[in-house]
Each structure stands twice: as structure tokens, then as C-alpha cells.
Design a protein around this motif. Structure first.
Motif, PDB file in Angstrom:
ATOM      1  N   LYS A  24      40.237  67.636 -12.359  1.00  0.00           N
ATOM      2  CA  LYS A  24      40.083  66.758 -13.501  1.00  0.00           C
ATOM      3  C   LYS A  24      38.967  65.842 -13.685  1.00  0.00           C
ATOM      4  CE  LYS A  24      45.028  67.286 -14.978  1.00  0.00           C
ATOM      5  NZ  LYS A  24      46.001  66.511 -15.735  1.00  0.00           N
ATOM      6  N   GLU A  25      38.203  65.583 -12.437  1.00  0.00           N
ATOM      7  CA  GLU A  25      37.186  64.740 -12.571  1.00  0.00           C
ATOM      8  C   GLU A  25      35.838  65.515 -12.819  1.00  0.00           C
ATOM      9  OE1 GLU A  25      35.287  61.198 -12.873  1.00  0.00           O
ATOM     10  OE2 GLU A  25      37.430  61.287 -12.171  1.00  0.00           O
ATOM     11  N   PRO A  28      36.112  70.294 -14.803  1.00  0.00           N
ATOM     12  CA  PRO A  28      35.048  70.303 -15.916  1.00  0.00           C
ATOM     13  C   PRO A  28      33.408  69.607 -15.588  1.00  0.00           C
ATOM     14  CG  PRO A  28      36.849  68.396 -16.100  1.00  0.00           C
ATOM     15  CD  PRO A  28      37.102  69.560 -15.117  1.00  0.00           C
ATOM     16  N   PHE A  29      32.581  70.309 -16.014  1.00  0.00           N
ATOM     17  CA  PHE A  29      31.332  70.001 -15.564  1.00  0.00           C
ATOM     18  C   PHE A  29      30.271  69.784 -16.730  1.00  0.00           C
ATOM     19  CE2 PHE A  29      31.623  74.659 -15.702  1.00  0.00           C
ATOM     20  CZ  PHE A  29      30.178  74.976 -16.115  1.00  0.00           C
ATOM     21  N   GLY A  32      18.815  59.370 -21.604  1.00  0.00           N
ATOM     22  CA  GLY A  32      19.110  58.419 -22.262  1.00  0.00           C
ATOM     23  C   GLY A  32      20.775  57.844 -21.936  1.00  0.00           C
ATOM     24  N   THR A  33      20.967  56.424 -22.018  1.00  0.00           N
ATOM     25  CA  THR A  33      22.399  55.975 -21.215  1.00  0.00           C
ATOM     26  C   THR A  33      23.494  56.655 -22.229  1.00  0.00           C
ATOM     27  OG1 THR A  33      22.236  53.974 -22.652  1.00  0.00           O
ATOM     28  CG2 THR A  33      21.136  53.940 -20.224  1.00  0.00           C
ATOM     29  N   HIS A  34      23.341  56.574 -23.427  1.00  0.00           N
ATOM     30  CA  HIS A  34      24.508  57.098 -24.273  1.00  0.00           C
ATOM     31  C   HIS A  34      24.889  58.244 -24.354  1.00  0.00           C
ATOM     32  CE1 HIS A  34      25.941  58.195 -28.472  1.00  0.00           C
ATOM     33  NE2 HIS A  34      26.988  57.105 -28.131  1.00  0.00           N
ATOM     34  N   ALA A  35      24.005  59.219 -23.710  1.00  0.00           N
ATOM     35  CA  ALA A  35      24.299  60.538 -23.786  1.00  0.00           C
ATOM     36  C   ALA A  35      25.416  61.056 -22.607  1.00  0.00           C
ATOM     37  CB  ALA A  35      22.860  61.302 -23.546  1.00  0.00           C
ATOM     38  N   PHE A  36      25.043  60.249 -21.491  1.00  0.00           N
ATOM     39  CA  PHE A  36      25.948  60.526 -20.361  1.00  0.00           C
ATOM     40  C   PHE A  36      27.301  60.026 -20.679  1.00  0.00           C
ATOM     41  CE2 PHE A  36      21.817  61.107 -18.337  1.00  0.00           C
ATOM     42  CZ  PHE A  36      22.044  62.304 -17.683  1.00  0.00           C
ATOM     43  N   LYS A  37      27.475  58.785 -21.290  1.00  0.00           N
ATOM     44  CA  LYS A  37      28.675  58.146 -21.375  1.00  0.00           C
ATOM     45  C   LYS A  37      29.583  59.043 -22.281  1.00  0.00           C
ATOM     46  CE  LYS A  37      31.735  55.065 -21.605  1.00  0.00           C
ATOM     47  NZ  LYS A  37      32.562  54.880 -20.281  1.00  0.00           N
ATOM     48  N   ILE A  38      28.779  59.535 -23.404  1.00  0.00           N
ATOM     49  CA  ILE A  38      29.811  60.457 -24.499  1.00  0.00           C
ATOM     50  C   ILE A  38      30.096  61.588 -23.753  1.00  0.00           C
ATOM     51  CG2 ILE A  38      28.668  59.463 -26.425  1.00  0.00           C
ATOM     52  CD1 ILE A  38      27.001  61.590 -27.080  1.00  0.00           C
ATOM     53  N   ILE A  39      29.584  62.455 -22.997  1.00  0.00           N
ATOM     54  CA  ILE A  39      29.782  63.611 -22.476  1.00  0.00           C
ATOM     55  C   ILE A  39      30.837  63.503 -21.367  1.00  0.00           C
ATOM     56  CG2 ILE A  39      27.974  64.040 -20.758  1.00  0.00           C
ATOM     57  CD1 ILE A  39      27.600  66.832 -21.851  1.00  0.00           C
ATOM     58  N   TYR A  40      30.769  62.441 -20.418  1.00  0.00           N
ATOM     59  CA  TYR A  40      31.529  62.186 -19.524  1.00  0.00           C
ATOM     60  C   TYR A  40      32.892  61.988 -20.182  1.00  0.00           C
ATOM     61  CZ  TYR A  40      34.301  60.024 -15.817  1.00  0.00           C
ATOM     62  OH  TYR A  40      35.423  59.632 -14.948  1.00  0.00           O
ATOM     63  N   ASP A  41      33.294  61.142 -21.160  1.00  0.00           N
ATOM     64  CA  ASP A  41      34.185  60.712 -21.686  1.00  0.00           C
ATOM     65  C   ASP A  41      35.233  61.949 -22.379  1.00  0.00           C
ATOM     66  OD1 ASP A  41      33.910  58.071 -20.922  1.00  0.00           O
ATOM     67  OD2 ASP A  41      33.263  57.389 -23.082  1.00  0.00           O
ATOM     68  N   TYR A  42      33.992  62.823 -23.015  1.00  0.00           N
ATOM     69  CA  TYR A  42      34.697  63.976 -23.604  1.00  0.00           C
ATOM     70  C   TYR A  42      35.334  64.825 -22.636  1.00  0.00           C
ATOM     71  CZ  TYR A  42      35.145  68.152 -26.636  1.00  0.00           C
ATOM     72  OH  TYR A  42      35.790  69.209 -27.127  1.00  0.00           O
ATOM     73  N   LEU A  43      34.488  65.188 -21.523  1.00  0.00           N
ATOM     74  CA  LEU A  43      34.853  66.184 -20.481  1.00  0.00           C
ATOM     75  C   LEU A  43      36.240  65.483 -19.852  1.00  0.00           C
ATOM     76  CD1 LEU A  43      31.618  67.118 -18.664  1.00  0.00           C
ATOM     77  CD2 LEU A  43      33.280  68.455 -20.312  1.00  0.00           C
ATOM     78  N   GLY A  47      28.348  70.639 -21.739  1.00  0.00           N
ATOM     79  CA  GLY A  47      29.747  70.091 -21.007  1.00  0.00           C
ATOM     80  C   GLY A  47      30.899  71.630 -21.207  1.00  0.00           C
ATOM     81  N   PHE A  48      31.108  71.865 -20.019  1.00  0.00           N
ATOM     82  CA  PHE A  48      32.125  73.092 -19.947  1.00  0.00           C
ATOM     83  C   PHE A  48      33.391  72.877 -19.198  1.00  0.00           C
ATOM     84  CE2 PHE A  48      27.700  74.797 -20.203  1.00  0.00           C
ATOM     85  CZ  PHE A  48      27.884  75.411 -21.515  1.00  0.00           C
ATOM     86  N   SER A  49      34.489  73.449 -19.598  1.00  0.00           N
ATOM     87  CA  SER A  49      35.627  73.604 -18.775  1.00  0.00           C
ATOM     88  C   SER A  49      35.350  74.579 -17.787  1.00  0.00           C
ATOM     89  CB  SER A  49      36.890  74.023 -19.476  1.00  0.00           C
ATOM     90  OG  SER A  49      36.671  75.132 -20.603  1.00  0.00           O
TER      91      SER A  49
END
Length: 308
Positions: free
Chosen positions: A3-4, A116-117, A127-138, A221-223
Motif C-alpha cells: 500500500k506504500e 501504487p506508484f 515543485g514541492t506541492h506536486a509531490f505532496k498531493i500525488i503521494y497523499d492521493y496514492l 500516479g497509478f494503481s
């Protein structure tokens, strides 16, 4: 299934317009490369694992940089993109030297992706925001078959030193409905579209792209199920598209997802960001990029030594 979320880094390209291995070209006095900042942002956002897609002949040089740096914070795995890595029953067209594309690059990591990846280019700053939002979504959607994409405003992804290619996105209710590649995007220097963002669409026609239009910078981001979808999609690509353009056809990362959208089989959430992309597309971009990173370090956005 894990799940990580895992970060997948596409680093097998040569950077033909730039000239040479721009992925390892240092852009700070401390010896950082652009990818270091993406890896640092990903680690700060929560990512714990990174898979690097590289060329075999690039392995020693690449690892020499990553192992004492990012690999001290992220669990690093290396896989190789090889043009000969195609399904049984297919062959490489005579004269073909061009890699198969971003979709094939990610398929190179099929045996090491178990959850998920997210996927990024090695030579882009997101940018910093982009990684935060995609990590949280995945992380929040780890048990679902659902995809996502960070959408950048087109005006935040241009180069002042030449044109760029971008995937222009259309969305409805926050979901991606279509991605169309546009080429030679930039602001028109003269004529009726002076100052506006223009580019050629896939039919070769000139389009004016309104500011604020979301574009793909290959931050997807994908399952994990998408790996199986791409396996079948790559075989279809080799069977149907390669014969029509044997030397230059490309299997792009979003190709299968685009087909799934049109068939109603998948939804791709667009995660909007105001972050500004930048990278060294052309050699002339480098001084500006170096100045930006120096400024961000001086402002405390990044530490002087990223990995200490």
C-alpha cells in the motif's frame, strides 16, 4: 499488494536537444543535479522507495551519484530499459534504434512495482506541492483501481530558450477526458497571436492554448493493475502501430489510460498545482536553473546540503 506508494524515475534518456547526459549535470555548488531536488521533495512528501529506470551503460555513473545521496533516505532499486525487452513473438524492425517510449520504460520496472506508484522524469523540477498531493492521493486510494495526474498550468511549463512539447489535457468535473500531444509550444513572437501560447497539434495544425490550460509533465500516479494493462497495450502497440511507423512510433505512458478513459473503464483524477516546472531542455536554460536553485537554498526552501 503493497500500500506504500513507490516513486518511479525515468532516467534512461540522453537529452538529445541538450546534448549529453543532462540527468547528472550538476546545477549547484554542492554538486546537486535536478533529480536530487525531486527526490528530496518526494522523500519529504512521504515516499520511502524509488525505482530508477536507467540504461545499463549508465549504471556505474548513475549509482555513484545516487548511493551516497538520495539512497541514504530512499530505498533505491535500479532497472534497465532495453530496446530488446519485448514480448515473445515480436521482433525489432530493421534499423530501429529509438527506444520504445515512456510506457515501455515503466514496463521495465514491472517486476519491482507491487503497489501504487508515481512516475516522474529525471530531468524535470516539479515543485514541492506536486509531490505532496500525488503521494497523499496514492496513499488514500491504495485499495482502489484509480489513476491520477498532476496538472500544471501551461504557462508555468515553458522555456524562454526554445519551444517544448506538452500533453494538453482536457478535463470534466476534475477527471481527465483527453490528452493530446502538442509540439513546438511557446509564445508567438509576432503575428495575430503575438504573446499568446501556440503549438502544433497531432494533425500539424496550429492551436492557441489558453493560459491556465492543464498540461501533463509526466507526473502520473497509478494503481498496480496498470502494469498489466500496459503489458497488453504494448503488445497491441507492437502489433498495430509499429508496422505503420517502424522506426519512430512510441508507446507513451498515458496511452493505455487514454484508451481506458474513452472506453469508460478508468478515471484519472487531475490534481491541480500552481507549482512552476523548470528544467534544462536547452543548454541556454542552465544558468537560469542554477540561479533558481541557489535562490531557493538561500531562502531556506531547501537545505544547503540536501542529504545530510
Amino acid at each position: 499488494m503493497e500500500k506504500e506508494p513507490t516513486l518511479v524515475v525515468m532516467a534512461a534518456g540522453m537529452g538529445s536537444r541538450y546534448g549529453g547526459n543532462k540527468q547528472i549535470d550538476t546545477i549547484t555548488e554542492q554538486g546537486d543535479i535536478i533529480m536530487d531536488f525531486s527526490l528530496y521533495d518526494a522523500w519529504k512528501a512521504g515516499f520511502k522507495k524509488a525505482v530508477f529506470i536507467i540504461r545499463k551503460d549508465f549504471e556505474e555513473t548513475f549509482k555513484k551519484h545516487i548511493q551516497p545521496g538520495a539512497a541514504t533516505k530512499l530505498e533505491a532499486t535500479y532497472v534497465f530499459q532495453d530496446i530488446n525487452d519485448i514480448p515473445e513473438g515480436f521482433s525489432i524492425p530493421e534499423g530501429r534504434t529509438k527506444p520504445w517510449g515512456t510506457g515501455h520504460a515503466v514496463l521495465s520496472a514491472r517486476d519491482v512495482i507491487h503497489g501504487p506508484f508515481a512516475v516522474i522524469n529525471a530531468d524535470d523540477y516539479y515543485g514541492t506541492h506536486a509531490f505532496k498531493i500525488i503521494y497523499d492521493y496514492l496513499k488514500d486510494h491504495a485499495d482502489e483501481t484509480h489513476y491520477c495526474m498532476v496538472g500544471y498550468k501551461v504557462e508555468n511549463t515553458l522555456s524562454e530558450n526554445g519551444t517544448v512539447n506538452r500533453g494538453i489535457c482536457r478535463e470534466e468535473n476534475g477527471l481527465l477526458t483527453d490528452v493530446e500531444e502538442h509540439y513546438e509550444l511557446g509564445r508567438a513572437a509576432d503575428g495575430e497571436n503575438k504573446g499568446k501560447i501556440v503549438g502544433r497539434n497531432e494533425s500539424g495544425e496550429t492551436d492557441v492554448i489558453p493560459e491556465g490550460t492543464p498540461v501533463s509533465m509526466n507526473l502520473w500516479g497509478f494503481s498496480p493493475e496498470y502494469i498489466q494493462v500496459m503489458k497488453k497495450g504494448f503488445e497491441d502497440f507492437l502489433r498495430k502501430e509499429v508496422p505503420e511507423n517502424p522506426l519512430k512510433s512510441e508507446f507513451l505512458l498515458h496511452h493505455c489510460a487514454d484508451l481506458q478513459i474513452k472506453a469508460g473503464e478508468a478515471g484519472i483524477q487531475v490534481l491541480p498545482t500552481d507549482d512552476k516546472w523548470f528544467g534544462v531542455t536547452y543548454k541556454e536554460d542552465k544558468p537560469e536553473v542554477m540561479a533558481r536553485f541557489k535562490d531557493m537554498k538561500e531562502k531556506g526552501i531547501y537545505p544547503e546540503e540536501l542529504w545530510k
